[in-house]
Write a protein that holds these residues in place. Structure first.
Motif, PDB file in Angstrom:
ATOM      1  N   TYR A   1      -4.440  -5.916 -10.578  1.00  0.00           N
ATOM      2  CA  TYR A   1      -3.173  -6.532 -11.373  1.00  0.00           C
ATOM      3  C   TYR A   1      -3.700  -7.558 -12.188  1.00  0.00           C
ATOM      4  O   TYR A   1      -3.732  -8.672 -11.685  1.00  0.00           O
ATOM      5  CB  TYR A   1      -2.087  -7.311 -10.204  1.00  0.00           C
ATOM      6  CG  TYR A   1      -0.754  -7.111 -10.688  1.00  0.00           C
ATOM      7  CD1 TYR A   1       0.009  -6.143 -11.181  1.00  0.00           C
ATOM      8  CD2 TYR A   1      -0.179  -8.422 -11.046  1.00  0.00           C
ATOM      9  CE1 TYR A   1       1.378  -6.232 -11.501  1.00  0.00           C
ATOM     10  CE2 TYR A   1       1.146  -8.562 -11.586  1.00  0.00           C
ATOM     11  CZ  TYR A   1       1.976  -7.346 -11.852  1.00  0.00           C
ATOM     12  OH  TYR A   1       3.272  -7.425 -12.263  1.00  0.00           O
TER      13      TYR A   1
ATOM     14  N   HIS B   1       1.145  -3.400  -6.009  1.00  0.00           N
ATOM     15  CA  HIS B   1       1.760  -4.478  -6.554  1.00  0.00           C
ATOM     16  C   HIS B   1       3.158  -4.268  -6.399  1.00  0.00           C
ATOM     17  O   HIS B   1       4.087  -5.311  -7.162  1.00  0.00           O
ATOM     18  CB  HIS B   1       1.602  -4.227  -8.297  1.00  0.00           C
ATOM     19  CG  HIS B   1       2.030  -3.298  -8.848  1.00  0.00           C
ATOM     20  ND1 HIS B   1       1.590  -1.840  -8.449  1.00  0.00           N
ATOM     21  CD2 HIS B   1       3.027  -2.909  -9.800  1.00  0.00           C
ATOM     22  CE1 HIS B   1       2.211  -1.048  -9.207  1.00  0.00           C
ATOM     23  NE2 HIS B   1       3.450  -1.593 -10.010  1.00  0.00           N
TER      24      HIS B   1
ATOM     25  N   ARG C   1       1.940 -10.467  -5.909  1.00  0.00           N
ATOM     26  CA  ARG C   1       1.540 -10.730  -7.398  1.00  0.00           C
ATOM     27  C   ARG C   1       0.783 -12.029  -7.682  1.00  0.00           C
ATOM     28  O   ARG C   1       0.463 -12.512  -8.839  1.00  0.00           O
ATOM     29  CB  ARG C   1       2.491 -10.381  -8.209  1.00  0.00           C
ATOM     30  CG  ARG C   1       3.149  -8.857  -8.240  1.00  0.00           C
ATOM     31  CD  ARG C   1       4.175  -8.554  -8.951  1.00  0.00           C
ATOM     32  NE  ARG C   1       4.586  -7.128  -9.057  1.00  0.00           N
ATOM     33  CZ  ARG C   1       5.207  -6.570  -9.784  1.00  0.00           C
ATOM     34  NH1 ARG C   1       6.213  -7.341 -10.702  1.00  0.00           N
ATOM     35  NH2 ARG C   1       5.581  -5.400  -9.613  1.00  0.00           N
TER      36      ARG C   1
END
Ligand code: GLC
Length: 580
Positions: free
Chosen positions: A48, A362, A451
């Motif tokens: 991410y 994610h 995240r």
């Protein structure tokens, strides 16, 4: 394990394989297995980028930050990196709202940085995999800006436009994934446009062949840059059914858009065209995100006659909530259900297609919190790692999973960034839960959990950034971080490295058959992987109880154990073990 369970579970068959391997494994099958492609033998690592490594002090991760850690990934046995979207985007949905399909978000760097990442990856045998988001674009994409400007422009039909019902209300009662109607009014056209996700993510009209060609051209642009594959976002929603109301599934009088639009007949025609015009003939892999494609339908989606190499299906990660409840509240689930979900997918991909194994991404909370309650997260992380890296299929590790990162519990909904956390909170309130209850659900399900910035070391901002980070760093970074774990022989990180090495060194773990053992146990997840008469057995204890093992296990050779003082007759709570 009692005798009945042993036989029922198929363990008896595996035990036989120890003695009569050649009768169980046919020569033909082994030949086929040896032709595995590169991506079937490697480990994929999902990054991410926004939260991986910031090299500029902006507080947001970037592409050079990914390049900086290629050697770390190499040491983990990674052969491909899936980057979540790195394109220009207003960030309504953190990059899944794309305003230009063939450029790089300046916050992440430049096209030259991207080319450098591909080249540096190539030197280390690591390919870069792009995320393709073609169910929808951003409402700031030039295609949409033109489309919404009138009913007669050249892109008027590139999105899904509909008139209001005669009483002026939206065309259907479908609820978007992020809450509220899927329909948004547009003044210029005096019509509604459809968005399955946020308002800023209008759905593209795949019925229009010009749209399909534009999308395929964009994907081919990245193939020309030398990428190793694609993850294809939200793909089971691209074909829309008749625009009719559905039976409401909640107090808001609406029905989840997923229920109405998933896997609409005819979708595979679009996807075969996608395969033919983009993927075919390239040494890449494709993995579609296909929530709601059932194991019995997999044969149309993957394999020689399918459209992708793999699909992420969700049966093993959807046990934690009731269908239709929009992640509203956690439900109880059993280990036997988890084992069944994974084993059904294994069965469905045994002779056709290939399975991508994952426990985190994610969109999901951290696995040590999602699959366990109030446990030692180091042990829990090793349990999950052991299943992931000894299972049949390509393992996908999500950034931070390999160091055992955990969920966050922020004390107000205002602290949450993720659009879906807010939708989930509002939905729960609307269903009659208190704010405290709704926040508890957010703690459990929020996508912000996975995240938060990657925890590299115990320095400022966990070594992620010198600036103000876009999302707070999890406060446990002083103990959970890559630098500390690198030095600790017993860390989660070194456990992952050991498993990756065992996987790379033993083809039974890539090519071997999968067989569930102890199917009825609510404590132990055990399975075997066999090839040419050699068998590996994985046995992990998911429970907080010490569990006795029967002779079928105790007379096998243990090659790895997460407890330093293990007893071959038992599995301690959260103990993970591999036999050969
Ligand atoms: C996929 C992505 C998710 C995103 C959604 C809309 O499910 O994984 O992060 O919000 O699609 O693009």
């Amino acid at each position: 394990m009692n005798r009945r369970n042993f036989i029922k579970s198929g363990a008896a068959l595996t035990a036989l394989a120890f003695f009569y391997p050649e009768k169980i494994i046919g020569g033909e099958k082994v030949m086929a297995a040896e032709k595995l492609k590169w991506w079937q033998k490697t480990i994929v690592y999902q990054i991410y980028p926004k939260s991986f490594q910031d090299t500029t002090g902006s507080g947001t991760g970037d592409l050079n930050g990914v390049t900086q850690h290629l050697d770390y990934l190499k040491k983990l046995g990674v052969g491909a990196i899936w980057l979540t979207p790195i394109y220009p985007s207003p960030q309504v949905d953190n990059g899944y709202d794309i305003s230009d399909y063939t450029a790089i978000n300046p916050d992440f760097g430049t096209m030259a940085d991207f080319e450098n990442l591909v080249a540096e990856g190539e030197k280390r045998g690591i390919k870069i995999v792009m995320d393709l988001v073609y169910n929808h674009s951003s409402d700031k994409h030039k295609w949409f800006l033109e489309s919404k400007s009138s009913r007669t422009n050249s892109k008027a039909d590139w999105y899904i436009w509909k008139d209001a019902k005669p009483d002026g209300t939206p065309p259907t009662n479908w609820r978007s994934f992020f809450g509220g109607s899927v329909w948004e009014w547009c003044e210029e056209r005096q019509q509604f446009y459809m968005h399955s996700f946020a308002k800023g993510q209008p759905d593209l009209n795949w019925e229009n062949s010009e749209v399909r060609q534009a999308i395929f051209d964009a994907a081919n642009f990245w193939l020309d840059k030398g990428v190793g594959g694609f993850r294809i976002d939200a793909i089971p929603y691209i074909k829309k059914p008749a625009f009719v109301d559905g039976k409401p599934d909640a107090k808001d009088g609406m029905i989840a858009v997923h229920t109405m639009t998933v896997n609409t007949p005819g979708i595979l025609d679009f996807l075969h065209e996608f395969k033919e015009k983009v993927f075919a003939g390239h040494d890449i892999f494709t993995v579609g995100e296909a929530n709601g494609v059932a194991p019995e339908d997999l044969k149309y989606w993957i394999g020689d006659n399918g459209v992708f190499d793999m699909i992420f299906e969700f049966s093993h990660v959807n046990l934690q909530f009731k269908n239709g409840e929009v992640y509203c509240r956690p439900t109880e689930w059993k280990l036997t259900e988890l084992k069944k979900a994974i084993s059904d997918s294994q069965a469905a991909t045994k002779n056709n297609g290939w399975y991508p194994m994952y426990f985190e991404n994610h969109d999901k909370p951290r696995c040590v919190n999602y699959f366990f309650k109030n446990v030692d997260t180091v042990k829990a992380a090793k349990v999950i790692a052991t299943i992931l890296l000894t299972m049949r299929g390509t393992p996908f590790i999500f950034e931070g999973q390999e160091i055992g990162m955990t969920n966050v519990n922020w004390n107000s909904i205002e602290n949450y960034n993720d659009i879906s956390a807010h939708a989930q909170f509002d939905f729960a309130i609307n269903e009659g839960f208190t704010a405290a209850e709704a926040l508890e659900f957010v703690h459990f399900f929020s996508r912000d959990n996975s995240r938060t910035p990657m925890q590299w070391n115990d320095k400022t901002n966990a070594g992620f950034s010198t600036g103000k980070t876009w999302l707070p760093v999890n406060e446990n970074y002083k103990t959970i971080n890559a630098a500390a774990e690198d030095k600790n022989f017993d860390s989660v990180l070194n456990w992952y490295r050991k498993l990756a090495k065992i996987r790379a060194d033993n083809k039974e773990l890539t090519q071997g058959d999968y067989q569930l053992l102890l199917a009825d146990s609510e404590e132990i997840f055990a399975f075997s992987r066999s090839l040419n008469g050699k068998t590996f057995i994985t046995a992990v204890n998911f429970s907080d109880k010490k569990v006795a093992l029967q002779k079928d296990f105790t007379d096998k050779k243990i090659i790895l154990d997460s407890e330093s003082n293990f007893d071959k007759n038992f599995l301690q709570p959260l103990e993970a073990r591999i036999y050969k």
